[in-house]
Design a protein around this motif. Sequence first.
Motif, PDB file in Angstrom:
ATOM      1  N   SER A 192      -3.958   4.963   4.632  1.00  0.00           N
ATOM      2  CA  SER A 192      -3.539   4.184   3.467  1.00  0.00           C
ATOM      3  C   SER A 192      -4.214   2.819   3.437  1.00  0.00           C
ATOM      4  O   SER A 192      -4.399   2.235   2.371  1.00  0.00           O
TER       5      SER A 192
ATOM      6  N   ARG B 178       0.825  -1.216   0.000  1.00  0.00           N
ATOM      7  CA  ARG B 178       0.000   0.000   0.000  1.00  0.00           C
ATOM      8  C   ARG B 178       0.856   1.261   0.000  1.00  0.00           C
ATOM      9  O   ARG B 178       0.338   2.361  -0.223  1.00  0.00           O
ATOM     10  N   ASN B 179       2.161   1.117   0.244  1.00  0.00           N
ATOM     11  CA  ASN B 179       3.064   2.263   0.206  1.00  0.00           C
ATOM     12  C   ASN B 179       3.777   2.406  -1.142  1.00  0.00           C
ATOM     13  O   ASN B 179       4.579   3.342  -1.306  1.00  0.00           O
TER      14      ASN B 179
ATOM     15  N   TYR C   7      -1.249   8.964   8.252  1.00  0.00           N
ATOM     16  CA  TYR C   7      -1.167   8.388   6.906  1.00  0.00           C
ATOM     17  C   TYR C   7      -1.330   6.873   6.910  1.00  0.00           C
ATOM     18  O   TYR C   7      -2.067   6.324   6.079  1.00  0.00           O
TER      19      TYR C   7
END
Length: 240
Positions: free
Chosen positions: A201, A134-135, A197
């Motif tokens: 995310s 997801r990053n 974040y």
Amino acid sequence: MMVKPYDTERTKKAQVREMFDNIAPRYDLLNHTLSMNIDRLWRHRAVKAVRAYAPRRILDVATGTGDLAIQLASRIPAAEVTAVDISEGMLAVARRKVAARGLEKRIALRAGDAEHLPTGDASIDVATVAFGVRNFGDLDAGLRELARTIRPGGAVVILEFSRPRNRVFRALYEWYTYRVLPRIGGAVSRDRRAYDYLPASVGEFPAPERFLDMMREAGFTHCRARSQSFGIAQLYIGER
């Protein structure tokens, strides 16, 4: 709109690198504490899935502080592990942990990002990612790059968070994730935006069915997902 750690102008990749450099010194403490150590169980299951392919060459992408790479090297003695991460801060922690366990000859730690992996075509038996897809700056490109590195007959094994389907459990999970985790993580890491974040995310990440479709589009077959702990996480497996 793509969620980013700090601002809307710089690329997500640049911001993710900065974020993990910032929180690296306290990352392990927060990661295991805030997950109540259940992340260790999920990694154990991921290693078991990898072992089924009897790999000799493993690529661990977004290795972070090296937890999964260390478990893979420890539990699959015949395998050599290349562990890649975009953050030098996280790699510095990983190097200390690898050295403390005497695994320097089994685990090669390298700087790199998911869209430009430092390995040849079809050179890897199994690629892994634990809580890192997801990053990725570009999820589709990252999945295609993973597929490029894996030999025919090999596999990818991915652990990632997801949203529980049960409404009551999801409500409790989201209260903890969006209210409690950012406060504790921000206070301890001194980077509140990072811990705003990270749960955001998860909310933006594709649902399991959609992510399986993305894996297929990237070139993987026999794709499947195994729900972990009432859907808090998913273990995704795809083959080449």
